[in-house]
Design an enzyme around this catalytic site. Structure first.
Site, short mmCIF file in Angstrom:
data_model
loop_
_atom_site.label_atom_id
_atom_site.label_comp_id
_atom_site.label_asym_id
_atom_site.label_seq_id
_atom_site.Cartn_x
_atom_site.Cartn_y
_atom_site.Cartn_z
N HIS A 183 39.54 6.07 -0.81
CA HIS A 183 38.26 6.44 -0.33
C HIS A 183 38.08 5.94 0.95
O HIS A 183 38.47 4.90 1.43
CB HIS A 183 37.29 5.70 -1.40
N ALA A 184 37.46 7.03 1.76
CA ALA A 184 37.71 6.78 3.25
C ALA A 184 36.90 5.50 3.74
O ALA A 184 37.36 5.07 4.59
CB ALA A 184 37.33 7.96 3.88
N ARG A 185 35.74 5.51 3.38
CA ARG A 185 35.08 4.38 4.03
C ARG A 185 35.40 2.96 3.62
O ARG A 185 34.86 1.91 4.13
CB ARG A 185 33.44 4.55 3.83
N GLU A 186 36.15 2.86 2.62
CA GLU A 186 36.64 1.41 2.27
C GLU A 186 37.50 0.71 3.06
O GLU A 186 38.76 0.36 2.68
CB GLU A 186 36.84 1.67 0.65
N ASN A 256 39.50 10.36 -5.99
CA ASN A 256 39.53 9.48 -7.20
C ASN A 256 38.95 9.97 -8.48
O ASN A 256 38.37 9.07 -9.25
CB ASN A 256 39.17 7.90 -6.75
N HIS A 308 40.54 -0.71 -3.84
CA HIS A 308 39.15 -0.08 -3.49
C HIS A 308 38.29 -1.32 -3.01
O HIS A 308 38.43 -2.42 -3.05
CB HIS A 308 38.46 0.58 -4.51
N SER A 309 37.08 -0.94 -2.71
CA SER A 309 35.92 -1.74 -2.43
C SER A 309 34.45 -1.31 -2.72
O SER A 309 34.69 0.23 -2.69
CB SER A 309 36.00 -2.36 -0.77
N GLU A 384 38.67 -3.73 -6.95
CA GLU A 384 37.58 -3.67 -5.91
C GLU A 384 37.33 -4.92 -5.02
O GLU A 384 37.07 -6.02 -5.88
CB GLU A 384 36.24 -3.54 -6.74
ZN LIG Z 1 36.68 3.36 -3.94
#
Ligand SMILES: [Zn+2]
Length: 438
Positions: A183-186, A256, A308-309, A384
């Site tokens: 995920h790009a923004r994480e 994802n 992830h976050s 996460e």
């Molecule tokens: Zn994510």
């Protein structure tokens, strides 16, 4: 001279545009009383273009990011259902500018490194990481190789490292795979994989982890989306697939939700949604690349961790609420990882929660760690990482530069704890098999 001015103007406009797209957006805090309310508010992402930063559950507030255009529709639903809400921030632009300033200041005060490697003062861009992986393979050819797994949708080379003292030729060793930035923004997830590389290649303090394991580390799984989140839209999550709608009014597949596991059951078929699952399972080059790496090593893949976050969680399958046959083992190792992190985490961050993906976070389908669990990993997890909660009070994807090295360090403590247990289990099983054959 004119060219310089022109370029400066262009980059100034780009920065403006990057923030302007979020003008008028509001981040809401959502408190649900029961599962019905949770289902209603979380299910909204399939109907209207809202961006859920954290799924609400009874006992855990959710966070929903809403544009000016969607706000009234969103509030109508929430108010009609008598769901409690409050505004976390109505000036996201201020928070974005604060993040930019703080990261720039941190990059300037760059700490001197005593050895070769990337620093943990800042969040490194794709090109820097890409060159670094190649450089590692050149400097440490006796146990590090770099592989080009294929190209992203926009043609960026997706590289991963193989770290092995036996060049992946010893089939009695377990394979462990670690990846970030699907995920790009994480952004805060990148230091986790870079820190692992640092401890396995440059600053080795635990020799057993290098000698006994064949490692695969993929730091930037979604490079197009990641670069887009730096240049155009800080909160971009998906890849950059285009051409699905005329005029490209909506772009991107959620990688994802694109894996071939319960594909489409709990994700969106709307191209504009942040959880759009794509036109078919593995339709995206970024997910097909991960599939192929996993299939190549599935016979001895002991553990897989997709970082992830945010939310301080360690999650395992399956996303529909069913448990994998070794659910107990997944839980025990997950708890060991969480406890190792909790021992060294910053006191103001919450303790990690461990459990089944659907039970702890929210039901979802088509995500990578579920597919890898089925494809052959003994232990497959989604991490996460903790969220930022800095001066602005925004709790989300923004990065506090002071937390970068800590994120790497504490996540590595968790990974180490899990990997040691996984490796012991692997070698015990090998010994049992040999005893039977004798
Ligand atoms: Zn994510």
């Amino acid at each position: 001279m004119y060219n310089t001015v022109f370029v400066l103007c262009l980059s100034f406009l780009a920065v403006l545009a990057k923030y302007e797209i979020y003008e008028g957006h509001t981040l809401y805090n959502i408190v649900v009383k029961d599962v019905e309310q949770a289902k209603l508010v979380n299910g909204l992402e399939k109907q209207i273009p809202i961006d859920i930063w954290m799924y609400a559950m009874p006992g855990r507030p959710g966070q929903v990011f809403v544009s000016k255009e969607t706000e009234q529709k969103f509030l109508d639903v929430v108010e009609n259902a008598d769901i409690e809400y409050s505004i976390l921030t109505d000036n996201i632009r201020e928070s974005l500018e604060l993040e930019k300033e703080r990261l720039a200041a941190a990059a300037k005060r760059k700490s001197e490194r005593s050895s070769f490697g990337l620093d943990f003062d800042t969040i490194h861009r794709y090109e820097v990481v890409d060159a670094y992986l190649t450089e590692l393979s050149i400097r440490f050819p006796h146990f590090v190789t770099v592989e080009s797994a294929g190209n992203s949708f926009e043609g960026r080379d997706i590289k991963y490292l193989k770290i092995s003292t036996t060049h992946f030729q010893n089939n009695t060793k377990p394979v462990i795979m670690l990846q970030s930035l699907l995920h790009a923004r994480e952004w805060i997830t990148l230091p986790a994989t870079l820190y692992a590389i640092e401890k396995l290649v440059i600053d080795i303090t635990e020799r057993d982890l290098v000698d006994n394991i064949d490692w695969i580390i993929l730091p930037i799984a979604n490079p197009d989306g990641y670069e887009w989140s730096h240049t155009d839209a800080r909160f971009w999550r998906k890849n950059r697939r285009n051409g699905l709608l005329p005029g490209d009014s909506c772009v991107g597949v959620d990688p994802n939700r694109n894996f071939d596991v319960f594909w489409g059951n709990n994700s969106s078929d709307d191209v504009c949604s942040n959880t759009f699952h794509g036109t078919s399972a593995f339709s995206e080059p970024e997910t097909a690349i991960i599939r192929d790496i996993i299939l190549e090593h599935s016979d001895r893949l002991e553990m897989y961790m997709d970082i992830h976050s945010h939310g301080s969680m360690i999650l395992y399958g399956f996303g529909n609420g069913e448990l994998a046959p070794n659910g107990l083992e997944l839980h025990v190792v997950g708890v060991a990882m969480a406890q190792a992190i909790d021992q060294v985490k910053w006191v103001e961050k919450p303790n990690y929660r461990v459990g089944n993906f659907a039970a702890v976070l929210y039901p979802a389908s088509g995500f990578s760690s579920d597919w890898v669990q089925i494809a052959g990993a003994t232990l497959s997890y989604t991490y996460e990482l903790p969220s930022y909660r800095g001066q602005s009070g925004v709790n989300g994807f923004l990065v506090d530069p002071d937390f970068i090295v800590q994120a790497g360090y504490e996540t590595w403590e968790g990974i180490k704890a899990g990997v040691r247990q996984a490796t012991n289990k692997f070698y015990n099983r090998v010994a049992e098999k040999e005893a039977i054959l004798r």
